[in-house]
Design an enzyme around this catalytic site. Sequence first.
Site, PDB file in Angstrom:
ATOM      1  N   ASP A   1       0.823  -1.236   0.000  1.00 40.14           N
ATOM      2  CA  ASP A   1       0.000   0.000   0.000  1.00 40.14           C
ATOM      3  C   ASP A   1       0.845   1.270   0.000  1.00 40.14           C
ATOM      4  O   ASP A   1       0.607   2.188  -0.789  1.00 40.14           O
ATOM      5  CB  ASP A   1      -1.075   0.000   1.111  1.00 40.14           C
ATOM      6  CG  ASP A   1      -0.577  -0.051   2.536  1.00 40.14           C
ATOM      7  OD1 ASP A   1       0.646  -0.249   2.750  1.00 40.14           O
ATOM      8  OD2 ASP A   1      -1.414   0.106   3.457  1.00 40.14           O
TER       9      ASP A   1
ATOM     10  N   LEU B   1      -5.467  -7.041  13.364  1.00 42.57           N
ATOM     11  CA  LEU B   1      -6.750  -7.032  12.650  1.00 42.57           C
ATOM     12  C   LEU B   1      -7.300  -5.608  12.528  1.00 42.57           C
ATOM     13  O   LEU B   1      -8.478  -5.408  12.259  1.00 42.57           O
ATOM     14  CB  LEU B   1      -7.766  -7.949  13.351  1.00 42.57           C
ATOM     15  CG  LEU B   1      -7.360  -9.423  13.423  1.00 42.57           C
ATOM     16  CD1 LEU B   1      -8.422 -10.246  14.163  1.00 42.57           C
ATOM     17  CD2 LEU B   1      -7.134 -10.012  12.029  1.00 42.57           C
ATOM     18  N   SER B   2      -6.432  -4.627  12.731  1.00 37.02           N
ATOM     19  CA  SER B   2      -6.785  -3.210  12.531  1.00 37.02           C
ATOM     20  C   SER B   2      -7.807  -2.674  13.511  1.00 37.02           C
ATOM     21  O   SER B   2      -8.747  -1.970  13.133  1.00 37.02           O
ATOM     22  CB  SER B   2      -7.281  -2.965  11.095  1.00 37.02           C
ATOM     23  OG  SER B   2      -6.207  -3.006  10.225  1.00 37.02           O
ATOM     24  N   SER B   3      -7.596  -2.986  14.782  1.00 36.03           N
ATOM     25  CA  SER B   3      -8.468  -2.373  15.789  1.00 36.03           C
ATOM     26  C   SER B   3      -8.316  -0.853  15.750  1.00 36.03           C
ATOM     27  O   SER B   3      -9.269  -0.123  16.042  1.00 36.03           O
ATOM     28  CB  SER B   3      -8.137  -2.912  17.177  1.00 36.03           C
ATOM     29  OG  SER B   3      -6.791  -2.650  17.497  1.00 36.03           O
TER      30      SER B   3
ATOM     31  N   SER C   1     -13.867   3.954  27.197  1.00 38.08           N
ATOM     32  CA  SER C   1     -13.773   2.664  26.511  1.00 38.08           C
ATOM     33  C   SER C   1     -13.933   1.556  27.528  1.00 38.08           C
ATOM     34  O   SER C   1     -13.442   1.682  28.660  1.00 38.08           O
ATOM     35  CB  SER C   1     -12.414   2.524  25.831  1.00 38.08           C
ATOM     36  OG  SER C   1     -12.113   1.158  25.634  1.00 38.08           O
TER      37      SER C   1
ATOM     38  N   GLY D   1      -4.065  -5.443  19.074  1.00 37.12           N
ATOM     39  CA  GLY D   1      -2.704  -5.978  18.991  1.00 37.12           C
ATOM     40  C   GLY D   1      -2.594  -7.293  18.251  1.00 37.12           C
ATOM     41  O   GLY D   1      -1.559  -7.946  18.297  1.00 37.12           O
TER      42      GLY D   1
ATOM     43  N   ASP E   1      -5.768  -0.262   5.608  1.00 37.24           N
ATOM     44  CA  ASP E   1      -6.640  -0.664   6.717  1.00 37.24           C
ATOM     45  C   ASP E   1      -7.912   0.181   6.750  1.00 37.24           C
ATOM     46  O   ASP E   1      -9.030  -0.340   6.840  1.00 37.24           O
ATOM     47  CB  ASP E   1      -5.912  -0.535   8.052  1.00 37.24           C
ATOM     48  CG  ASP E   1      -4.628  -1.344   8.080  1.00 37.24           C
ATOM     49  OD1 ASP E   1      -4.490  -2.261   7.261  1.00 37.24           O
ATOM     50  OD2 ASP E   1      -3.760  -1.049   8.925  1.00 37.24           O
TER      51      ASP E   1
END
Length: 384
Positions: free
Chosen positions: A37, A126-128, A68, A123, A173
């Site tokens: 990318d 998975l692109s949190s 959160s 972590g 992402d």
Amino acid sequence: MTVADRAAAGFRQRYGTEPAGRWAAPGRVNLIGEHTDYNDGFVLPFALPLRTVVAAAPGPDGRWTVWSELDDEPVEFGAAEADEPGGVDGWAAYVAGVVWALRAAGHDVPGARLAVASDVPVGSGLSSSAAIESAVLAALVDLGGLDLPAQAWPRLAQRAENDYVGAPTGIMDQSAVIRGRAGHALFLDCRTEEVEQIPFDLDAAGLAVLVIDSRAPHRHADGEYAARRRSCERAAATLGVTALRDVDVADLDAALARLDDDETRRRVRHVVTENQRVLDTVALLRAGRVRDTGPLLTASHASMRDDFEITVPEIDTAVEAALSAGAYGARMTGGGFGGCVLALVDAEAADPVAAAVTEAYAKRGFTAPGTLTVLPADGVTRLG
Ligand code: GLA
């Protein structure tokens, strides 16, 4: 409780009122096209059914408060902190970064109260981070009635991550998380940002994508990522091209001959061949030949392991075990040095392949991996 209910319940408990709405953004995996990318190349990610949900409402005094479920202490900030990269740190920097990027683009961002809940593991690669950025962006755009067309969202969320949080990542992402569509993989040209939704109907083909969380500790991932990026940029400069995207696979040998160290040659070979593998994968998917993409996935893994050198023993073990247990193809997905592996398997083989990976891990004395099967899901959305 679902993640959407947890976000709403958290909002009520924290602020004592109802949220004005809830916005959800998924995690992602990348089917193929790794470290391409930021080289202006091609990627083929898809959005996951795991989501981050933000419940939000306009807040008093033009300030932002965010809570959160991962950290009971809410974080509060105003324009001064938002306008100064580094003014907010920790997980809330992803939220402040979005406020910053919107304000930097000239938008009048409404003050807000936000509550975040997430099923996207943090972590695991998975692109949190893209998920929280995108859900917050959607919430603020809606709450403020901001005039920001959806095509501009990925760049804006990426800017939050690059310039406010300080991670030099590419556009993949945020694009996957924002533009992903159920039943499809997102074919993205990272130079033009043109996208094509490629049908990726695993169910109809009797297939599944097994995602294996390697649970490997991230070893120096940030520094290594930045080093790979610099190495690609230096090579492009030496070759006299804007980005490695401009090196065609047919001209690869000639390009490699112009580079004087072996490490750089291998980095370039990964990027150039990986771009071609994305194009080949897209061609096979367009032809409905989903199973036949397996060898391309596996070749991508070998290239990341041997040429780009971004895999770790846990990841290689998971790929080898999945292939030995009958996966059509398997590869690490994401930035590397840990994170997840994906394996393309017959739907009924998902459990036995997961068991084979778990067994191979036990033999090597690694912490047991996490496994789940996924289907491509929709990108960011308002839940109401
Ligand atoms: C991370 C980055 C992406 C991309 C991948 C590697 O996920 O956030 O921009 O560079 O690594 O393909």
